[in-house]
Design an enzyme around this catalytic site. Structure first.
Site, PDB file in Angstrom:
ATOM      1  CG  HIS A 154      -2.092  -1.094   0.991  1.00 39.88           C
ATOM      2  ND1 HIS A 154      -1.954  -2.331   1.399  1.00 39.88           N
ATOM      3  CD2 HIS A 154      -3.451  -0.726   0.786  1.00 39.88           C
ATOM      4  CE1 HIS A 154      -3.189  -2.890   1.442  1.00 39.88           C
ATOM      5  NE2 HIS A 154      -4.106  -1.832   0.937  1.00 39.88           N
ATOM      6  CE  LYS A 189      -3.718  -0.775   4.886  1.00 42.58           C
ATOM      7  NZ  LYS A 189      -5.103  -0.089   5.332  1.00 42.58           N
TER       8      LYS A 189
END
Length: 259
Positions: free
Chosen positions: A132, A136
């Protein structure tokens, strides 16, 4: 009937997508947008709370919504099987309450996880790599955790996966015996690979999210389902017939365990 919706985490990446979709839909009405400084009372009067916040604050927001008679759609990461068990107890204590928990609103992701649960019964070496964006804050991702838990449930009759040397930190975090490796990098939206190893072969099931458009259909589907649900429903696969079932004819479901 118009569904009145409040969105917590409305300024975030996923929350802003939800806000836009609600404003564009004829059967949905946006009645409140909550940020980090908002009073939770602002959601009162809505039919459904959409929670797109952070793992550390999500349980408190959801608990307030359930206790005050709102249906809930949870898109925040970090809702493990143990946390969902607590939610089920709270929902059960309020007649007519309901919550829908979606680790990933992408249909492609739901299919990738479903395919992985099928393959899990045929391979003993299984590991997950999820990537990600650098912003995140939690790892492993909720999608990876749910994938691993469903793999564990699908393998209930076969036993844990083979995962040597997991005492070494570089071997990842084990969830339902499956090692998960989390990458956080610039230039990435979301990617998950589930890698299976067998005698003389490997199989990789990979899903890439390229843009937020991947979440739109799932958000609307889950939001409309949340308005009428009772009890706790987990996963987009529970709302869409993917045509995939476990060895007993039912979709595999994770068992609750301590972490």
């Amino acid at each position: 009937m118009t569904i009145r919706v409040a969105v917590a985490g409305a300024s975030g990446k996923l929350g802003s997508v939800a806000v836009r979709l609600i404003e564009q839909a004829d059967d949905l009405e946006l009645v409140a947008t909550l940020g980090s400084s908002s009073s939770l009372d602002e959601m009162l009067g809505a039919d459904v709370l959409v929670d797109m916040t952070l793992p550390q604050v999500s349980p408190g927001i959801v608990a307030f919504a359930v206790d005050n008679g709102l249906k809930v759609l949870i898109g925040t990461s970090g809702w493990s099987a143990d946390r969902i068990l607590d939610l089920e107890r709270r929902v059960a204590a309020h007649e007519g309450s309901g919550a829908v928990v979606i680790p990933n609103f992408s249909l492609g992701s739901a299919l990738g996880t479903a395919f992985a649960t099928v393959a899990a019964r045929f391979f003993d070496s299984i590991e997950i790599i999820e990537t990600h964006g650098a912003t995140k804050v939690d790892s492993p991702s909720g999608t990876a955790v749910r994938t691993a838990e469903l793999i564990g449930a699908a393998r209930a009759g076969r036993g844990p996966v083979e995962a040597p040397h997991t005492d070494q930190r570089a071997r990842g975090q084990q969830v339902a015996s499956v090692p998960i490796h989390s990458l956080r990098m610039r230039g990435v939206v979301a990617e998950q690979q589930v890698i299976f190893g067998g005698a003389g072969e490997t199989l990789t099931i990979r899903h890439d999210t390229i843009g937020p458009q991947a979440y739109e259909t799932g958000i609307l589907l889950a939001l409309r389902a949340a308005a009428t649900t009772t009890g706790v429903t987990v996963g987009l696969d529970a709302l869409v017939d993917l045509g995939i079932s476990g060895p007993d004819g039912e979709p595999p479901r994770p068992t609750v365990r301590e972490r």
